[in-house]
Scaffold this motif. Structure first.
Motif, mmCIF file in Angstrom:
data_model
loop_
_atom_site.group_PDB
_atom_site.id
_atom_site.type_symbol
_atom_site.label_atom_id
_atom_site.label_comp_id
_atom_site.label_asym_id
_atom_site.label_seq_id
_atom_site.Cartn_x
_atom_site.Cartn_y
_atom_site.Cartn_z
ATOM 1 N N LEU A 133 0.848 -1.193 0.000
ATOM 2 C CA LEU A 133 0.000 0.000 0.000
ATOM 3 C C LEU A 133 0.880 1.238 0.000
ATOM 4 O O LEU A 133 2.072 1.172 0.297
ATOM 5 N N PRO A 134 0.323 2.406 -0.324
ATOM 6 C CA PRO A 134 1.130 3.639 -0.316
ATOM 7 C C PRO A 134 1.740 3.900 1.058
ATOM 8 O O PRO A 134 1.171 3.558 2.088
ATOM 9 N N THR A 135 2.909 4.526 1.050
ATOM 10 C CA THR A 135 3.582 4.877 2.291
ATOM 11 C C THR A 135 3.194 6.291 2.699
ATOM 12 O O THR A 135 2.537 7.012 1.943
ATOM 13 N N PHE A 136 3.625 6.701 3.894
ATOM 14 C CA PHE A 136 3.241 8.006 4.437
ATOM 15 C C PHE A 136 3.656 9.164 3.546
ATOM 16 O O PHE A 136 3.002 10.194 3.532
ATOM 17 N N ASP A 137 4.736 9.029 2.788
ATOM 18 C CA ASP A 137 5.184 10.140 1.955
ATOM 19 C C ASP A 137 4.409 10.255 0.647
ATOM 20 O O ASP A 137 4.536 11.230 -0.073
ATOM 21 N N GLU A 138 3.556 9.268 0.338
ATOM 22 C CA GLU A 138 2.800 9.274 -0.908
ATOM 23 C C GLU A 138 1.366 9.777 -0.751
ATOM 24 O O GLU A 138 0.681 9.949 -1.740
ATOM 25 N N VAL A 139 0.924 9.979 0.480
ATOM 26 C CA VAL A 139 -0.463 10.365 0.724
ATOM 27 C C VAL A 139 -0.501 11.596 1.620
ATOM 28 O O VAL A 139 0.195 11.656 2.628
ATOM 29 N N LEU A 140 -1.306 12.578 1.238
ATOM 30 C CA LEU A 140 -1.535 13.754 2.074
ATOM 31 C C LEU A 140 -3.024 13.825 2.364
ATOM 32 O O LEU A 140 -3.830 14.002 1.448
ATOM 33 N N LEU A 141 -3.382 13.638 3.627
ATOM 34 C CA LEU A 141 -4.770 13.744 4.065
ATOM 35 C C LEU A 141 -5.008 15.196 4.443
ATOM 36 O O LEU A 141 -4.490 15.679 5.441
ATOM 37 N N CYS A 142 -5.772 15.899 3.624
ATOM 38 C CA CYS A 142 -5.970 17.338 3.803
ATOM 39 C C CYS A 142 -7.124 17.626 4.752
ATOM 40 O O CYS A 142 -8.142 16.942 4.738
ATOM 41 N N THR A 143 -6.947 18.669 5.557
ATOM 42 C CA THR A 143 -7.982 19.191 6.439
ATOM 43 C C THR A 143 -7.935 20.704 6.314
ATOM 44 O O THR A 143 -7.002 21.247 5.711
ATOM 45 N N PRO A 144 -8.887 21.422 6.880
ATOM 46 C CA PRO A 144 -8.802 22.889 6.854
ATOM 47 C C PRO A 144 -7.546 23.415 7.564
ATOM 48 O O PRO A 144 -7.109 24.531 7.306
ATOM 49 N N GLN A 145 -6.932 22.604 8.426
ATOM 50 C CA GLN A 145 -5.730 23.030 9.146
ATOM 51 C C GLN A 145 -4.435 22.663 8.420
ATOM 52 O O GLN A 145 -3.350 23.014 8.880
ATOM 53 N N THR A 146 -4.507 21.980 7.298
ATOM 54 C CA THR A 146 -3.304 21.622 6.546
ATOM 55 C C THR A 146 -2.619 22.891 6.087
ATOM 56 O O THR A 146 -3.242 23.777 5.503
ATOM 57 N N SER A 147 -1.323 22.982 6.341
ATOM 58 C CA SER A 147 -0.573 24.210 6.019
ATOM 59 C C SER A 147 -0.053 24.194 4.581
ATOM 60 O O SER A 147 0.079 23.136 3.958
ATOM 61 N N ALA A 148 0.286 25.375 4.104
ATOM 62 C CA ALA A 148 0.866 25.511 2.765
ATOM 63 C C ALA A 148 2.210 24.791 2.707
ATOM 64 O O ALA A 148 2.578 24.232 1.661
ATOM 65 N N GLU A 149 2.932 24.772 3.815
ATOM 66 C CA GLU A 149 4.225 24.082 3.853
ATOM 67 C C GLU A 149 4.050 22.579 3.675
ATOM 68 O O GLU A 149 4.828 21.960 2.944
ATOM 69 N N GLN A 150 3.039 22.010 4.307
ATOM 70 C CA GLN A 150 2.789 20.575 4.157
ATOM 71 C C GLN A 150 2.432 20.237 2.715
ATOM 72 O O GLN A 150 2.936 19.264 2.157
ATOM 73 N N VAL A 151 1.587 21.057 2.111
ATOM 74 C CA VAL A 151 1.194 20.832 0.721
ATOM 75 C C VAL A 151 2.401 21.024 -0.194
ATOM 76 O O VAL A 151 2.622 20.249 -1.129
ATOM 77 N N GLY A 152 3.211 22.038 0.103
ATOM 78 C CA GLY A 152 4.402 22.300 -0.702
ATOM 79 C C GLY A 152 5.383 21.140 -0.677
ATOM 80 O O GLY A 152 5.913 20.733 -1.724
#
Length: 148
Positions: free
Chosen positions: A8-27
């Motif tokens: 299955l995908p590893t932690f670096d391949e999936v981003l679970l977004c929430t309203p608190q997810t920062s621009a740095e995390q998405v970047g």
């Protein structure tokens, strides 16, 4: 599910977004996806990208546009709630929209996930709490505040 033996995908391949997810995390996530490296051909997935705040969504789009030129072979999946299809990210990426309907029966999907989430050697681990020695489980309630 086309490759049952693949992990299955590893932690670096999936981003679970929430309203608190920062621009740095998405970047960081977009950089891992769009800048070629020697990590192989991973499939990166943003879950609930429609939950991102407007500011973070704008910055994510800008970064995506800048980084997209580094590689034409990236593999990015953005999953959104169809009820929020008019939020920023789904609107920006609407030209790539694909309506997805599971192609496999629910029982087959459950069996596939059970194969990957079962603890191989049952021991005195937290997996013993869940049915059939699964290392993950979902606990839900229709009522708020019931301690789950």
């Amino acid at each position: 599910m086309n490759s049952p033996s693949e992990p299955l995908p590893t932690f670096d391949e999936v981003l679970l977004c929430t309203p608190q997810t920062s621009a740095e995390q998405v970047g960081l996530f977009l950089r891992r996806c769009l800048i070629p490296c020697h990590g192989g051909e991973k499939i990166y997935t943003m879950l609930y990208a429609d939950e991102l705040s407007y500011d973070v969504s704008c910055r994510a789009e800008e970064l995506f546009q800048r980084l997209q030129g580094y590689s034409s072979t990236y593999r990015l999946i953005i999953l959104c709630n169809c009820e929020r299809e008019h939020s920023y990210i789904p609107s920006v990426f609407s030209q790539y929209k694909v309506h997805m309907i599971p192609q496999r029966p629910l029982a087959e999907i459950q069996q596939y996930l059970q194969h990957h989430y079962r603890v191989a050697q049952p021991s005195s681990s937290a997996a013993s709490v869940f049915k059939d020695n699964m290392c993950v489980g979902i606990v839900s309630s229709k009522r708020a505040g019931v301690g789950k």
